[in-house]
Design an enzyme around this catalytic site. Structure first.
Site, PDB file in Angstrom:
ATOM      1  CG  ASP A  70      -2.061   0.947   1.090  1.00 35.04           C
ATOM      2  OD1 ASP A  70      -2.238   1.489  -0.011  1.00 35.04           O
ATOM      3  OD2 ASP A  70      -2.773   1.153   2.083  1.00 35.04           O
TER       4      ASP A  70
ATOM      5  CB  CYS B 201     -13.106  31.054  18.776  1.00 32.98           C
ATOM      6  SG  CYS B 201     -12.133  30.126  19.975  1.00 32.98           S
TER       7      CYS B 201
ATOM      8  CB  CYS C 298     -11.842  33.490  22.804  1.00 36.96           C
ATOM      9  SG  CYS C 298     -11.449  33.594  21.049  1.00 36.96           S
TER      10      CYS C 298
END
Ligand code: IVH
Length: 691
Positions: free
Chosen positions: A114, A403, A406
């Site tokens: 692979d 976010c 914050c």
């Protein structure tokens, strides 16, 4: 001996040594002799450019030219293989072949590697071209990069090879190399490779072959093509190729009947887990080339071969919610929270969703029944949704805009898949992660301080950035929950000791984006002081080994920010080491200069990582495997039997932990010889290797 003869002799010697080492895994030349011969050959080749040869072993180190790849047509198309997933489909393939041929035939079973496929063209026994698969008809010419792969012969051994032929194979990145590469990328905040296949193909497409050379790729070949091949048997041709110097896997068997094929499949389905490279199935081929031709091709794949794919373990479970984690650089990673489910021996509760593109392509809804796979990947991932089981599902999963920590509006940079919280200065998880990175063992190595204490100190408003650590008082620490006087004193001692941590580690500790341990070391050695680094331009920075545009720009940006400038000033004021001391490149001694030392087993006095640091601090190099180039092994308890055997056969000396420590000169400020204590872990939030 004429110079030309000496050049030839050296090339032969070095080719033989490379072959013994990389193809046969049986080193025959010492590190020292190899380097000496290589240096002599390089100097002769420079002196006599008329004898230059692109198949010379000196060409394996790569070159720094930065050109795009030229696309070229394949002489024979590179087809793919039909996939099967069950033994009954393999039987059906066998039946089809039997009916179509109507004569006896043999099959050859091989592992399906692979990695990424490569076509190698040899003319008069010399590698002249290496093409990637591309679209199967045209591929990229990656010859320079392929030349750096030591297990691919540049010039064939022996004789009897056709003037012109092609060898097909798979370029691979072995698991240990892949893991080390990802670890380094994680530290440098670079995106991780999901699996060795992506890492191998990404590496092969690098523009700088010196970097390719450093990535230690490997390759197995599995098919010879041409108009005048040694025999009519695919198997025999590979065995002949082996004699010419190609790396042909021993996991190959010529089978006269279907039972032998199933034996091979069943054996390797289990045994492949011990292999150092990734495999994802078995390839079954008709052995005779004449019979292959008779069977012919379909538009996409040959009728004479088939791939049996190993089952990837997969589980179905419910998606309960998606949370969003903010990392040190502000990168926001979506994480799927799942009903716990058993998968390949572990309980999976979470899976990384990587980024918004992944969420969109899965069209995820809360409450969906999702398929989770581990396969060749390290982390579980969601590969699909059982849409038939979708009734009464919840909301469509949407990437957040703000976010979660914050509230700042997230940004997404052009060409990047990740969303970022730009509020570096005030977003709590970013600040905490930077602090945790700063104190980490590989950075400032501040003993006794862990993620929990940092969290508590930050919440209490006592520590807000790295510089506030240096104003901490023992009595404040001792008053905190779970910290007694003794541990408080210990932390203060650790903070004090960190002032002597060499500049290169301080530079790493600052957490500049893309500046991992190695880059920090190189920058420190090149510029010698923060003062010099602060006035360095992008052009000057990219002259440093391993520093490209992206890193250089990130360093300049970081150092230009007023907040970072102020932080550096505060850290300078408390007495941290902002320059290389004594120009000794941070070395404590040079007792291990020129030595490559391998660490093996478990230890009681220091951790493995501490021993690694000690080796480097005393001028030595850490080796990953035991070879003839190993100077000695620092051997702990329970050293692996294979390594032990190899060490014995090569006559490599074993040194106990105590014997090793006794070699070190006594140094008063030996920061590393303190007893082992629990250490904080590097924050992993930015890494998808979270689970
Ligand atoms: S033979 C026409 N043998 O699998 C057949 N392929 O989908 C040529 N692969 O692109 C391929 N191990 O990259 C063959 N032992 C093996 C293989 C192998 C891996 C890859 C190869 C190819 C893909 C087929």
């Amino acid at each position: 001996m004429t110079p030309q003869e000496e050049i030839q002799r050296l090339r032969d010697e070095l080719n033989q040594a490379n072959y013994d080492y990389y193809v046969l895994s049986n080193p025959t030349m010492t590190d020292y002799d190899f380097d000496q011969a290589m240096a002599r050959l390089l100097s002769l080749e420079q002196q006599y450019p008329q004898w230059a040869d692109e198949t010379s072993p000196t060409q394996r180190v790569g070159n720094d030219s930065q050109q795009g790849f030229v696309q070229e047509a394949h002489r024979y198309p590179m087809l793919s293989l039909g996939n099967t997933y069950s033994e009954s489909e393999v039987s059906a393939f066998y039946e089809r072949v039997r009916k179509a041929l109507n004569e006896p035939f043999d099959l050859v079973c091989e592992l399906k590697y692979d990695g990424t496929s490569i076509s190698l063209t040899y003319e008069d026994g010399r590698l002249v071209k290496a093409l990637t698969r591309g679209d199967g008809h045209r591929g990229d010419n990656v010859t320079d990069n392929v030349r750096t792969i030591r297990s691919i012969p540049l010039a064939l051994r022996g004789d009897g090879f056709p003037d012109f032929f092609e060898m097909r194979g798979e370029v691979l990145m072995p698991w240990p190399v892949f893991e080390a590469l990802n670890e380094a990328r994680e530290q440098a905040e670079e995106p991780l490779f999901a699996n060795p296949r992506n890492a191998a193909s990404g590496t092969l497409k690098l523009q700088n072959s010196t970097m390719v050379a450093s990535r230690k790729l490997d390759a197995f070949v599995y098919y010879m093509l041409g108009e005048t091949l040694p025999t009519d048997s695919h198997y025999d041709n590979l065995m002949t190729g082996k004699r010419w110097g190609f790396k042909v896997s021993d996991a190959i068997r010529r089978c006269h009947d279907l039972d032998a094929v199933f034996d091979f499949i069943r054996y390797w389905d289990v045994a492949r887990k011990q292999l150092p490279v990734a495999t994802d199935g078995i390839v079954i081929k008709v052995d005779s080339l004449a019979q292959q031709e008779k069977l012919g091709l379909t538009a996409k794949s040959p009728r004479w071969a088939i791939a049996y794919k190993f089952q990837t373990e997969r589980a179905v479970t419910r998606l309960n919610s998606v949370s969003f984690q903010v990392g040190r650089t502000g990168a926001v990673t979506p994480v799927a929270n799942l009903d716990p489910v058993q998968l390949s021996g572990t309980v999976v509760k979470r899976a990384s969703l990587h980024n918004d593109d992944v969420i969109q392509s899965l069209d995820l809804h809360i409450g969906d029944m999702v398929y989770v796979e581990k396969g060749g990947e390290i982390i579980p991932k969601i590969v699909g949704v059982d849409t038939e089981a979708r009734f009464m599902v919840g909301d469509k999963v949407r990437f957040i805009k703000q976010c979660p920590e914050c509230g700042a509006s997230l940004v997404r940079f052009e060409g990047e898949a990740a969303h970022y919280c730009p509020n570096q200065s005030d977003c709590p998880p970013q600040i905490k992660a930077r602090l945790e990175h700063f104190i980490h063992r590989k950075a400032m190595n501040i003993d006794g301080l862990g993620a929990e204490t940092i969290d508590a100190l930050y919440k209490a408003g006592i520590v807000v950035d790295p510089s506030s650590l240096y104003t901490l008082k023992a009595n404040i620490l001792a008053s905190m929950e779970r910290l007694g006087e003794k541990s408080a004193a210990n932390i203060i001692k650790g903070i004090e000791a960190s002032k002597a941590v060499p500049f290169e580690r301080l530079l790493f500790a600052l957490g500049i984006r893309f500046v991992g341990e190695t880059v920090a070391k190189k920058l420190a050695r090149a510029f010698k002081s923060m003062d010099a680094l602060q006035v360095a331009t992008v052009d000057e920075l990219v002259k440093v080994d391993d520093v490209g545009m992206r890193i250089a720009e990130s360093v300049v940006d970081y150092l230009a920010s007023p907040a970072n400038k102020a932080l550096i000033e505060r850290l300078k004021a408390v007495g941290l080491t902002f320059e290389v001391v004594d120009d000794d490149q941070g070395l404590k001694s040079s007792i291990f200069e020129g030595k490559t030392i391998v660490i093996s087993g478990t230890f009681t006095k220091h951790s493995r990582d501490e021993y690694k640091v000690m080796i480097e601090e005393h001028g030595g190099k850490n080796g990953s495997g035991v070879t003839s180039k190993t100077s000695f092994i620092l051997a702990g308890e329970n050293m692996g039997p294979a390594k032990l055997e190899k060490a014995k056969s090569l006559g490599v000396e074993l040194l106990s932990e105590d014997a090793f420590l006794a070699l070190l000169p006594e140094i008063d400020d030996e920061v590393d010889t303190k007893p082992l204590e629990p250490k904080s872990l590097l924050p992993k939030e930015d890494s998808p290797l979270l689970f």
